[in-house]
Write a protein that holds these residues in place. Sequence first.
Motif, short mmCIF file in Angstrom:
data_model
loop_
_atom_site.label_atom_id
_atom_site.label_comp_id
_atom_site.label_asym_id
_atom_site.label_seq_id
_atom_site.Cartn_x
_atom_site.Cartn_y
_atom_site.Cartn_z
N TYR A 161 0.84 -1.20 0.00
CA TYR A 161 0.00 0.00 0.00
C TYR A 161 0.87 1.24 0.00
O TYR A 161 1.97 1.24 0.54
N PHE A 162 0.31 2.28 -0.60
CA PHE A 162 0.94 3.59 -0.58
C PHE A 162 -0.08 4.58 -0.03
O PHE A 162 -1.26 4.51 -0.37
N LEU A 163 0.38 5.47 0.82
CA LEU A 163 -0.53 6.36 1.53
C LEU A 163 -0.01 7.78 1.46
O LEU A 163 1.19 8.02 1.34
N TRP A 164 -0.94 8.70 1.57
CA TRP A 164 -0.59 10.11 1.70
C TRP A 164 -1.15 10.61 3.03
O TRP A 164 -2.31 10.39 3.35
N SER A 220 -5.21 6.53 0.23
CA SER A 220 -4.25 5.45 0.01
C SER A 220 -4.58 4.74 -1.30
O SER A 220 -5.65 4.95 -1.90
N ILE A 221 -3.65 3.90 -1.72
CA ILE A 221 -3.87 3.10 -2.92
C ILE A 221 -3.19 1.76 -2.75
O ILE A 221 -2.06 1.68 -2.23
N SER A 222 -3.87 0.71 -3.15
CA SER A 222 -3.29 -0.62 -3.14
C SER A 222 -2.31 -0.76 -4.30
O SER A 222 -2.48 -0.14 -5.35
N SER A 223 -1.32 -1.61 -4.11
CA SER A 223 -0.32 -1.81 -5.17
C SER A 223 -0.90 -2.47 -6.41
O SER A 223 -0.26 -2.48 -7.46
N ILE A 224 -2.10 -3.03 -6.29
CA ILE A 224 -2.71 -3.68 -7.46
C ILE A 224 -3.60 -2.73 -8.25
O ILE A 224 -4.17 -3.12 -9.27
N LYS A 225 -3.72 -1.52 -7.77
CA LYS A 225 -4.52 -0.51 -8.45
C LYS A 225 -3.59 0.53 -9.11
O LYS A 225 -2.41 0.60 -8.79
N ASP A 226 -4.16 1.30 -10.04
CA ASP A 226 -3.35 2.39 -10.59
C ASP A 226 -3.95 3.77 -10.33
O ASP A 226 -3.33 4.78 -10.63
N LYS A 227 -5.15 3.77 -9.73
CA LYS A 227 -5.79 5.06 -9.44
C LYS A 227 -6.77 4.89 -8.31
O LYS A 227 -7.48 3.89 -8.22
N ASN A 257 2.18 4.30 -10.64
CA ASN A 257 2.85 3.73 -11.81
C ASN A 257 3.89 2.74 -11.30
O ASN A 257 5.01 3.13 -10.91
N LYS A 258 3.52 1.47 -11.26
CA LYS A 258 4.39 0.47 -10.66
C LYS A 258 5.67 0.25 -11.45
O LYS A 258 6.74 0.00 -10.90
N SER A 259 5.57 0.33 -12.76
CA SER A 259 6.77 0.09 -13.57
C SER A 259 7.82 1.17 -13.31
O SER A 259 9.02 0.91 -13.35
#
Lengths: 115, 113
Positions: free
Chosen positions: A32-35, A49-56, A67-69
């Motif tokens: 997860y990534f959070l602000w 927040s956003i899960s690593s499997i999502k892009d938005k 942008n995982k790449s």
Amino acid sequence: DQQVKQNSPSLSVQEGRISILNCDYTNSMFDYFLWYKKYPAEGPTFLISISSIKDKNEDGRFTVFLNKSAKHLSLHIVPSQPGDSAVYFCAAQSLGSGNTGKLIFGQGTTLQVKP
Amino acid sequence: EAGVTQFPSHSVIEKGQTVTLRCDPISGHDNLYWYRRVMGKEIKFLLHFVKESKQDESGMPNNRFLAERTGGTYSTLKVQPAELEDSGVYFCASSLGAGNTIYFGEGSWLTVV
């Protein structure tokens, strides 16, 4: 070795315009990534927040893009308001086996929204 | 409902003295974290409790720092003896579970002179 980096210490935008805050990370295993947003003399407060499997992920005026790449995420605030002026911290979290869910923070970006 | 509360909010001590910071997490939150922010840098993880057990203390700087969470309720972080580089803001945070939202207190500002 800093795993989460916010390379812009500060950002200034005009009220009503878009604010874009950027964050880079090195560990591809984050879940997860959070602000978090922080006003002076207060503790950080969770924003989005956003899960690593999502892009938005979108919540009102706030949208986070992943942008995982490129190992890069950004927070968009539209439209920006003077009350959005604060320090914004990007954070990453691992929740898999053996992980405690601790947050790894970037250095923060100070956003100033001018009336 | 009360949020995460920390005491004292500000503390100024001399090098070599001892300071004890206290944190009361949100009621019912088993997970309790300590973080520190030094000189406008990133917020750094110190340690993590689940109830009264230390799950991860990999961020503790050295053995001058001692954290406890007796009974799995409030927590204390003791710095003994304090050094100049210990100055900063110490944040406590809590969450219901490891994957739930982590809520922060307002921080305890420590200045070592």
